[in-house]
Scaffold this motif. Structure first.
Motif, PDB file in Angstrom:
ATOM      1  N   LEU A   1       0.829  -1.284  -0.042  1.00  0.00           N
ATOM      2  CA  LEU A   1       0.690  -0.092  -0.166  1.00  0.00           C
ATOM      3  C   LEU A   1       1.254   1.363  -0.475  1.00  0.00           C
ATOM      4  N   THR A   2       1.849   1.556   1.076  1.00  0.00           N
ATOM      5  CA  THR A   2       2.871   2.564   0.814  1.00  0.00           C
ATOM      6  C   THR A   2       3.357   2.458  -1.114  1.00  0.00           C
ATOM      7  N   ILE A   3       4.375   1.601  -1.240  1.00  0.00           N
ATOM      8  CA  ILE A   3       5.134   1.290  -2.682  1.00  0.00           C
ATOM      9  C   ILE A   3       4.086   1.748  -3.659  1.00  0.00           C
ATOM     10  N   TYR A   4       3.155   0.740  -3.619  1.00  0.00           N
ATOM     11  CA  TYR A   4       2.082   1.078  -5.383  1.00  0.00           C
ATOM     12  C   TYR A   4       2.095   2.089  -5.666  1.00  0.00           C
ATOM     13  N   PRO A   5       1.118   3.096  -5.345  1.00  0.00           N
ATOM     14  CA  PRO A   5       1.291   4.454  -5.696  1.00  0.00           C
ATOM     15  C   PRO A   5       2.240   5.195  -5.821  1.00  0.00           C
ATOM     16  N   MET A   6       3.373   5.114  -5.525  1.00  0.00           N
ATOM     17  CA  MET A   6       4.439   5.233  -6.344  1.00  0.00           C
ATOM     18  C   MET A   6       4.486   5.069  -7.409  1.00  0.00           C
ATOM     19  N   VAL A   7       4.349   4.028  -7.634  1.00  0.00           N
ATOM     20  CA  VAL A   7       5.190   3.190  -8.834  1.00  0.00           C
ATOM     21  C   VAL A   7       4.240   3.430  -9.359  1.00  0.00           C
ATOM     22  N   TRP A   8       2.380   3.338  -9.440  1.00  0.00           N
ATOM     23  CA  TRP A   8       1.041   3.690 -10.551  1.00  0.00           C
ATOM     24  C   TRP A   8       1.782   4.870 -11.004  1.00  0.00           C
ATOM     25  N   MET A   9       2.246   5.991  -9.502  1.00  0.00           N
ATOM     26  CA  MET A   9       1.797   7.267 -10.430  1.00  0.00           C
ATOM     27  C   MET A   9       3.152   7.261 -11.242  1.00  0.00           C
ATOM     28  N   ILE A  10       4.374   6.871 -11.273  1.00  0.00           N
ATOM     29  CA  ILE A  10       6.199   7.098 -12.450  1.00  0.00           C
ATOM     30  C   ILE A  10       5.413   5.953 -13.555  1.00  0.00           C
ATOM     31  N   LEU A  11       4.705   4.963 -13.556  1.00  0.00           N
ATOM     32  CA  LEU A  11       4.713   4.449 -14.867  1.00  0.00           C
ATOM     33  C   LEU A  11       2.993   4.941 -15.787  1.00  0.00           C
ATOM     34  N   GLY A  12       2.009   5.610 -14.905  1.00  0.00           N
ATOM     35  CA  GLY A  12       1.266   6.403 -15.583  1.00  0.00           C
ATOM     36  C   GLY A  12       2.374   8.370 -16.309  1.00  0.00           C
ATOM     37  N   SER A  13       2.957   8.451 -15.798  1.00  0.00           N
ATOM     38  CA  SER A  13       3.681   9.459 -16.015  1.00  0.00           C
ATOM     39  C   SER A  13       4.518   9.335 -17.955  1.00  0.00           C
TER      40      SER A  13
ATOM     41  N   ASN B   1      -5.222  15.881 -17.383  1.00  0.00           N
ATOM     42  CA  ASN B   1      -3.923  15.575 -17.925  1.00  0.00           C
ATOM     43  C   ASN B   1      -2.997  14.369 -17.510  1.00  0.00           C
ATOM     44  N   TYR B   2      -3.489  13.281 -16.965  1.00  0.00           N
ATOM     45  CA  TYR B   2      -2.607  12.934 -15.938  1.00  0.00           C
ATOM     46  C   TYR B   2      -1.515  12.767 -16.106  1.00  0.00           C
ATOM     47  N   PRO B   3      -0.468  12.215 -17.431  1.00  0.00           N
ATOM     48  CA  PRO B   3       0.298  11.935 -18.225  1.00  0.00           C
ATOM     49  C   PRO B   3       0.987  12.692 -16.939  1.00  0.00           C
ATOM     50  N   GLU B   4       1.015  14.090 -17.598  1.00  0.00           N
ATOM     51  CA  GLU B   4       1.591  15.291 -17.563  1.00  0.00           C
ATOM     52  C   GLU B   4       1.682  15.704 -16.174  1.00  0.00           C
ATOM     53  N   LEU B   5       0.607  14.991 -15.511  1.00  0.00           N
ATOM     54  CA  LEU B   5       0.631  15.555 -13.766  1.00  0.00           C
ATOM     55  C   LEU B   5       1.263  14.811 -13.112  1.00  0.00           C
ATOM     56  N   PHE B   6       1.170  13.394 -13.657  1.00  0.00           N
ATOM     57  CA  PHE B   6       2.409  12.468 -12.714  1.00  0.00           C
ATOM     58  C   PHE B   6       3.749  12.559 -12.891  1.00  0.00           C
ATOM     59  N   ALA B   7       4.013  13.370 -14.109  1.00  0.00           N
ATOM     60  CA  ALA B   7       5.764  13.467 -14.748  1.00  0.00           C
ATOM     61  C   ALA B   7       6.276  14.399 -13.701  1.00  0.00           C
ATOM     62  N   ALA B   8       5.160  15.450 -13.541  1.00  0.00           N
ATOM     63  CA  ALA B   8       5.690  16.758 -12.851  1.00  0.00           C
ATOM     64  C   ALA B   8       5.717  16.531 -11.531  1.00  0.00           C
ATOM     65  N   LEU B   9       4.979  15.280 -10.699  1.00  0.00           N
ATOM     66  CA  LEU B   9       4.637  14.707  -9.305  1.00  0.00           C
ATOM     67  C   LEU B   9       6.263  13.861  -9.429  1.00  0.00           C
ATOM     68  N   SER B  10       6.566  13.244  -9.842  1.00  0.00           N
ATOM     69  CA  SER B  10       7.171  12.368 -10.228  1.00  0.00           C
ATOM     70  C   SER B  10       8.647  13.488  -9.931  1.00  0.00           C
ATOM     71  N   ILE B  11       8.996  14.569 -10.970  1.00  0.00           N
ATOM     72  CA  ILE B  11       9.820  14.968 -10.597  1.00  0.00           C
ATOM     73  C   ILE B  11      10.446  15.649  -9.828  1.00  0.00           C
ATOM     74  N   VAL B  12       9.584  16.284  -8.573  1.00  0.00           N
ATOM     75  CA  VAL B  12       8.967  16.940  -7.909  1.00  0.00           C
ATOM     76  C   VAL B  12       9.569  15.865  -6.882  1.00  0.00           C
ATOM     77  N   THR B  13       8.963  14.927  -6.217  1.00  0.00           N
ATOM     78  CA  THR B  13       8.897  13.839  -5.473  1.00  0.00           C
ATOM     79  C   THR B  13      10.484  12.829  -5.509  1.00  0.00           C
ATOM     80  N   THR B  14      11.333  13.456  -6.348  1.00  0.00           N
ATOM     81  CA  THR B  14      12.395  12.387  -7.055  1.00  0.00           C
ATOM     82  C   THR B  14      13.755  13.681  -5.588  1.00  0.00           C
ATOM     83  N   PRO B  15      13.408  14.443  -5.526  1.00  0.00           N
ATOM     84  CA  PRO B  15      15.103  14.801  -4.705  1.00  0.00           C
ATOM     85  C   PRO B  15      14.450  14.325  -2.648  1.00  0.00           C
TER      86      PRO B  15
END
Length: 297
Positions: free
Chosen positions: A43-55, A260-274
């Motif tokens: 439950l903790t990891i899968y939302p992040m993996v789903w966000m990255i794959l969706g991006s 536009n969820y793919p672009e939104l997920f891409a932006a979220l992935s960039i922000v959470t990476t650091p």
């Protein structure tokens, strides 16, 4: 063997745990414990993996293949999100706000925590409790007083004004955390330094502070993460687009591109990476800091 012969020396090295020892340790925990832990990790990891794959998916594929792997890896989502959100400038603003807050918070919390833990002065305990009261005050309650104060001081809509507010918000918890660590350090170590000719401040810097590295690492991660993700005070104190931090930019981007969820997920992935990278680098210090604070605080 004759009576005069000496017995062979015993091997005093600790025995390495074999398969039986490992099985006993595993059997000590019920199967339900491992199932529960596995579910929590999923439950903790899968939302992040789903966000990255969706991006990496196209807009059409995202709605037709929500849970599966992307058929084509669309790296353009990251470049478009970077340009539309103007993440470059917002990254700079968030880095300045985070580093500025840490530069103020780490020394102040260390010195204040040391003073409350090691130095005797009048009303020490009551002042410490007064500082701890700041932890219980919600940030939303102080938004309007902080805004009026910043306007009267000429700090409204500026990076310095935002950094000062962030530092003030994180001081109570930081002082409490460092107080717990300094209390756990034996006084004899500092006294030995004083006998050798160190001043009080020199003993604090060279003897006491290095022993509190886990606490400093924990404080750095907690403070840095809270500032990096903070939205409320930034939305109140910052109105110029060129001074917006990453949370402000993401909210504005979500409002304009809510479908536009793919672009939104891409932006979220960039922000959470650091944040993820910082935690992976400092996780050992962070975990030891939490454990030490729980046991010695």
């Amino acid at each position: 063997m004759s009576a005069g012969a000496s017995a062979p020396p015993r091997d005093l090295t600790p025995a390495q745990p074999g398969r039986r020892g490992i099985r006993r340790r595993l059997a000590a925990f019920p199967a339900g414990t491992y199932v529960t832990m596995g579910i929590l990790v999923l439950l903790t990891i899968y939302p992040m993996v789903w966000m990255i794959l969706g991006s990496f998916k196209s807009l059409g594929e995202f709605y037709t293949n929500i849970w599966g792997l992307p058929h084509g890896w669309h790296w353009s989502n990251f470049t478009q999100a970077w340009d539309q959100v103007q993440l470059g400038q917002k990254f700079v603003n968030s880095i300045i706000a985070t580093l500025g807050t840490l530069i103020l918070t780490l020394p102040l919390c260390s010195m204040a925590g040391y003073a409350f833990a090691k130095v005797e002065f009048p009303l020490r305990r009551y002042i410490y409790y007064f500082v701890l009261a700041g932890i219980m005050i919600p940030f939303g309650v102080t938004a309007i007083p902080v805004l009026t104060t910043e306007i009267s001081l000429g700090l409204f809509d500026s990076r310095l004004g935002l950094i000062l507010v962030y530092a003030a918000q994180n001081l109570p918890f930081g002082i409490f955390l460092m107080y717990s660590f300094f209390q756990s350090i034996p006084n004899e170590l500092e006294e030995a330094g004083l006998i050798d000719g160190c001043s009080r401040f020199k003993a604090f810097v060279r003897i006491v502070l290095p022993l509190a590295k886990p606490g400093l690492a924990t404080l750095l991660i907690f403070t840095g993460t809270s500032v990096w993700n903070e939205y409320l005070m930034a939305s109140v104190l910052i109105h110029q687009p060129n001074l917006e931090t990453l949370p402000l930019g993401l909210v504005n981007f979500t409002t304009a591109h809510s479908t536009n969820y793919p672009e939104l997920f891409a932006a979220l992935s960039i922000v959470t990476t650091p944040v993820v990278l910082v935690y992976l680098v400092a996780q050992r210090q962070f975990i030891s800091g939490l454990t030490a604070g729980a046991l010695k605080g």
